[in-house]
Write a protein that holds these residues in place. Sequence first.
Motif, PDB file in Angstrom:
ATOM      1  N   ARG A  27     -13.206 -43.966 -41.152  1.00 56.22           N
ATOM      2  CA  ARG A  27     -12.026 -43.379 -40.515  1.00 56.22           C
ATOM      3  C   ARG A  27     -11.087 -44.432 -39.941  1.00 56.22           C
ATOM      4  O   ARG A  27      -9.882 -44.397 -40.192  1.00 56.22           O
ATOM      5  CB  ARG A  27     -12.440 -42.414 -39.389  1.00 56.22           C
ATOM      6  N   ASP A  28     -11.631 -45.344 -39.144  1.00 59.72           N
ATOM      7  CA  ASP A  28     -10.755 -46.251 -38.398  1.00 59.72           C
ATOM      8  C   ASP A  28     -10.479 -47.553 -39.137  1.00 59.72           C
ATOM      9  O   ASP A  28      -9.372 -48.080 -39.077  1.00 59.72           O
ATOM     10  CB  ASP A  28     -11.370 -46.584 -37.027  1.00 59.72           C
ATOM     11  N   GLY A  31      -9.291 -46.173 -42.982  1.00 55.36           N
ATOM     12  CA  GLY A  31      -8.261 -45.132 -43.022  1.00 55.36           C
ATOM     13  C   GLY A  31      -8.620 -43.948 -43.899  1.00 55.36           C
ATOM     14  O   GLY A  31      -7.751 -43.161 -44.272  1.00 55.36           O
ATOM     15  N   VAL A  33      -9.742 -40.782 -43.534  1.00 62.92           N
ATOM     16  CA  VAL A  33      -9.983 -39.877 -42.401  1.00 62.92           C
ATOM     17  C   VAL A  33     -10.443 -38.488 -42.835  1.00 62.92           C
ATOM     18  O   VAL A  33     -10.589 -37.593 -42.002  1.00 62.92           O
ATOM     19  CB  VAL A  33      -8.729 -39.762 -41.504  1.00 62.92           C
TER      20      VAL A  33
ATOM     21  N   GLY B 205      -9.572 -33.846 -48.457  1.00 60.58           N
ATOM     22  CA  GLY B 205      -9.730 -34.770 -47.336  1.00 60.58           C
ATOM     23  C   GLY B 205      -8.475 -35.536 -46.958  1.00 60.58           C
ATOM     24  O   GLY B 205      -8.564 -36.636 -46.412  1.00 60.58           O
ATOM     25  N   GLN B 206      -7.308 -34.970 -47.246  1.00 59.30           N
ATOM     26  CA  GLN B 206      -6.072 -35.656 -46.837  1.00 59.30           C
ATOM     27  C   GLN B 206      -5.851 -35.452 -45.335  1.00 59.30           C
ATOM     28  O   GLN B 206      -6.314 -34.479 -44.760  1.00 59.30           O
ATOM     29  CB  GLN B 206      -4.874 -35.101 -47.628  1.00 59.30           C
ATOM     30  N   PRO B 207      -5.135 -36.379 -44.701  1.00 58.56           N
ATOM     31  CA  PRO B 207      -4.960 -36.263 -43.251  1.00 58.56           C
ATOM     32  C   PRO B 207      -4.035 -35.107 -42.880  1.00 58.56           C
ATOM     33  O   PRO B 207      -2.866 -35.115 -43.257  1.00 58.56           O
ATOM     34  CB  PRO B 207      -4.330 -37.598 -42.853  1.00 58.56           C
ATOM     35  N   ILE B 211      -6.671 -35.320 -35.223  1.00 60.89           N
ATOM     36  CA  ILE B 211      -7.586 -36.463 -35.149  1.00 60.89           C
ATOM     37  C   ILE B 211      -7.343 -37.445 -36.301  1.00 60.89           C
ATOM     38  O   ILE B 211      -7.827 -38.582 -36.258  1.00 60.89           O
ATOM     39  CB  ILE B 211      -9.047 -35.958 -35.126  1.00 60.89           C
ATOM     40  N   ASP B 212      -6.578 -37.026 -37.302  1.00 61.21           N
ATOM     41  CA  ASP B 212      -6.306 -37.891 -38.459  1.00 61.21           C
ATOM     42  C   ASP B 212      -5.046 -38.743 -38.283  1.00 61.21           C
ATOM     43  O   ASP B 212      -4.747 -39.593 -39.120  1.00 61.21           O
ATOM     44  CB  ASP B 212      -6.121 -37.041 -39.727  1.00 61.21           C
ATOM     45  N   ARG B 214      -2.410 -41.444 -37.572  1.00 59.08           N
ATOM     46  CA  ARG B 214      -2.420 -42.902 -37.411  1.00 59.08           C
ATOM     47  C   ARG B 214      -0.980 -43.342 -37.302  1.00 59.08           C
ATOM     48  O   ARG B 214      -0.160 -43.006 -38.153  1.00 59.08           O
ATOM     49  CB  ARG B 214      -3.068 -43.578 -38.622  1.00 59.08           C
ATOM     50  N   TYR B 220      -7.372 -47.108 -29.988  1.00 61.42           N
ATOM     51  CA  TYR B 220      -8.215 -45.928 -29.820  1.00 61.42           C
ATOM     52  C   TYR B 220      -8.720 -45.867 -28.384  1.00 61.42           C
ATOM     53  O   TYR B 220      -9.038 -46.913 -27.800  1.00 61.42           O
ATOM     54  CB  TYR B 220      -9.402 -45.979 -30.781  1.00 61.42           C
ATOM     55  N   ASP B 271      -9.895 -51.441 -30.413  1.00 62.06           N
ATOM     56  CA  ASP B 271      -9.291 -51.447 -31.753  1.00 62.06           C
ATOM     57  C   ASP B 271      -9.991 -50.494 -32.718  1.00 62.06           C
ATOM     58  O   ASP B 271      -9.595 -50.369 -33.870  1.00 62.06           O
ATOM     59  CB  ASP B 271      -9.216 -52.875 -32.321  1.00 62.06           C
ATOM     60  N   SER B 272     -11.061 -49.841 -32.276  1.00 65.38           N
ATOM     61  CA  SER B 272     -11.641 -48.747 -33.048  1.00 65.38           C
ATOM     62  C   SER B 272     -12.228 -47.765 -32.042  1.00 65.38           C
ATOM     63  O   SER B 272     -12.498 -48.125 -30.893  1.00 65.38           O
ATOM     64  CB  SER B 272     -12.747 -49.250 -33.992  1.00 65.38           C
ATOM     65  N   TRP B 273     -12.432 -46.547 -32.504  1.00 63.42           N
ATOM     66  CA  TRP B 273     -12.941 -45.565 -31.542  1.00 63.42           C
ATOM     67  C   TRP B 273     -14.386 -45.881 -31.173  1.00 63.42           C
ATOM     68  O   TRP B 273     -14.802 -45.660 -30.043  1.00 63.42           O
ATOM     69  CB  TRP B 273     -12.844 -44.140 -32.098  1.00 63.42           C
TER      70      TRP B 273
END
Lengths: 153, 724
Positions: A27-28, A31, A33, B205-207, B211-212, B214, B220, B271-273
């Motif tokens: 995810r992060d 990308g 997601v 699975g497209q954003p 939560i998707d 960016r 994060y 920089d990441s969750w």
Amino acid sequence: MAFTLTINGETRSVEVEGDTPLLWVLRDTLGLVGTKFGCGAAQCGACTVHIDGAPVRACITPVRRVGDKKVVTIEGVGKDPVGAKVQDAWKTIDVPQCGYCQAGQIMSATALLTANPKPDDAAIDEAMNGNLCRCATYIRIKAAIKAASGQGA
Amino acid sequence: MDGEMLRDPTRRLFLQTGAALGGGLMMSFSLSSVGHAAGEGTLNAYVRIAPDGGVTIVSKVPEVGQGIKTSLPMLIAEELDVEWSAVTVEQAIADTKVFGRQVAGGSMATTLEYDGLRRVGATGRALLIAAAAARWGVPAETCATEPGFVVHGPSKRRLAYGELAQAASALTPPDPKSLTLKDPKAFRIIGQPHRSGDLDAIVTGQPVYGIDVRVPGMLYATFAKAPTFGARVASVDLAPAKAVAGVKSAFVVEGGTALTGLLPGVAVVADSWWAARKGRNALEIQWADHPTKAQSSAGFAARAAELSKAAPHRTLRSDGDVDAAFKGAAKVVSAAYDYPFIAHANLEPQNCTASFKDGKVEIWAPTQNPEPGRKLVAAALGVAETDITIHLVRVGGGFGRRLMNDYMVEAAMISKLAGAPVKLVWTREDDTQHDFYRPGGWHNFTAGLDAKGDLVGWRDHFVTFGEGEQFATAAGMNATQFPCRAVDNYRLDVSVMPLGAPTGFLRAPANNAFGFVIQCFTDELAVASGQDPVAFRRKLLGEPRLLGDPGQGDSFHTGRMRGVLDLVAEKSGWGRKTSKGTGLGVACHYSHLGYVAVVMEVSVSKGALKIHKVWAAADVGSQIVNPSGAEQQVQGSILDAIGATLHQAITFENGAAVQSSFADHPLLRMTEAPPVEVHFKLSDNRPTGLGEPAYPPAPAALCNAIFAATGKRIRSLPIGDQLA
Ligand code: FES
Ligand code: FES
């Protein structure tokens, strides 16, 4: 640490801590997601991906354990004929409500139908019972799995 | 609207706003700020048509899984007269000046928009006709439309909408009220099943979800709040968090005291969750003492028991004389019911992305209700409401949780303090422990039956949360719940106790509990009077008539309820013989302007419950807009209710929620989900919403079926291991 992963047939290099769950690398870092976070504790199935074809909860899979195994996510599962059939059935039956769980549902269903092309109700229940749907689309999920396996709705 | 909404000031505001603006401001021609393709003709704030005939329709209400992003554009497309396949749906930005009410709540969107959005489409069609008529030099009255075309019958000429849209967009639109809408018999889109435009994106699975999101430069965040609601940070060592690889900053957020606003806590930005979560786990936070630390579920239950025995604090309604009715009754039946707090448990945890820059805030929020969020952010960050842009993103489950905007103000404040755009994502534990819970409640019923078995008196002493005359949010009761006004002697008393936990609206607020208690107690009365549960309800409903004043949300039409009750009895084969250990249960309830009756067939064997099948009949007016989505909403509501009834309870200890995940606050699983057969009874009433009204009768139908199968009355939820 650097890791080289095979994701949806592509080689991807990432620089992350080894304990980072695959979910967050997807995810992060990458990308991708489509794989969803629901609980982080293997309780809901929203994060289901395939590792060497087996359904796995990405939220509890540290990236260092993935090694050179092949990872398939919802973004890539359509390249697989079974995955494509499952996605089609999901659309025909109009399964999703909010849709948030559906990536995980589709990944679990695809793994099921790959291993067992004509599952009966008990086999469907067993394979899918770990995938929670808060909107409770279970009736249509079952219908879609039957449709994808050519067993009618 | 139901009485619960009437009493809650925020809720009332939404409804008044919606009613006042429906059809008025929504016709405004100002534009939303979304991108427009070259050469498009903009017919109004909702409709753009490209030269190739592609139609973009804007959906104003947040999509939370209720299917509104399909059903509202269908209303416009029908009257615009286009092929649905030519339509692309675009989510509106949050802007009440353009769109009026933008709330996914109260099952109100269909009710409020059914006429107005059809007129939006009809206005667009009139403009296209006017443009064609001008080009041909013929009277507009001689022109008609076919999907995507204006046609001139006498000369057999046709022009595609795409060729007319630019010219049409320059014309002055007619008064929407002057337009004649289609005869429903001519509908081609409304009433046909349609799939969501997001379906492809979801299955690949497209954003699409909050939560998707960016955005460039995004970091994060996690945010730790006190387990005891609202407690402040007494002390914290931030160093261990800052030492985690990837963590950029960690800081205390002061926060306020209102449980609906920005609460105190500690933010970790990384920089990441995963790094933000590791940093948060490394924090050693000492929370300050808080006055609500003493509250517990055991304490609430003990206080409720005292209040139930004592004289009520006040009487909400008294018709006739219940005490005299009980004295003269052939039989008096009493029973006490209770239900727990429950959490919304959206599968997508609360999250929000925010970017604070130069005094302006841009927000991407999975919210059901953006405008109160804008106010929260403006107040907390000290920015003007006009400097806040809120993008509405698909929501991974609403259920009322995201009528609140705590995650929005948190994300905005963390972005400001971190000096970067941030995506705040709650952990599952945060989500379970910082919900706005459906409040628990206690009902002490007494009813009198005469010698014929007819109901002659009904009293409920409702023990709930609040202070003085004020109920805690979603903890009040409208005084006119059936059988009010159907029985001569009726009294509703209430007593309240204070609460220091956040409560809120959960699918069919308040009714989700009242349906359980009222319809189970009604079942007890049927049994006590020696009558069949459906026959008893029919008699209680009596002649078809309206109870209450026409046009009021709490008025109740006995004939409409009778209609769905009869339909569900017929479809379920009510009255048939069932084998030992198997039983049928029925319940019917009115909420959110919808009438729904449910029958369940269950069996219990060695303490194990199996729900074989559910039948539901619903009357939500003259038209089902999208039958596919409608069936889903009824099935989803009923299964949601079954899950809660079987498993769910939030309890409190030391002022904090005890449960923290799906392990101890479980959702329904596939193996527990019975088939649900759905029937709609069309009636000559305006179409109303369907996200909620099928929920309230379901818990009672289940418990009544358990009684039929076993003789055991469930009077306290969840069912849990009561059958063992
Ligand atoms: S997020 Fe992995 S199982 Fe729930
Ligand atoms: S469709 Fe909403 S969680 Fe499954």
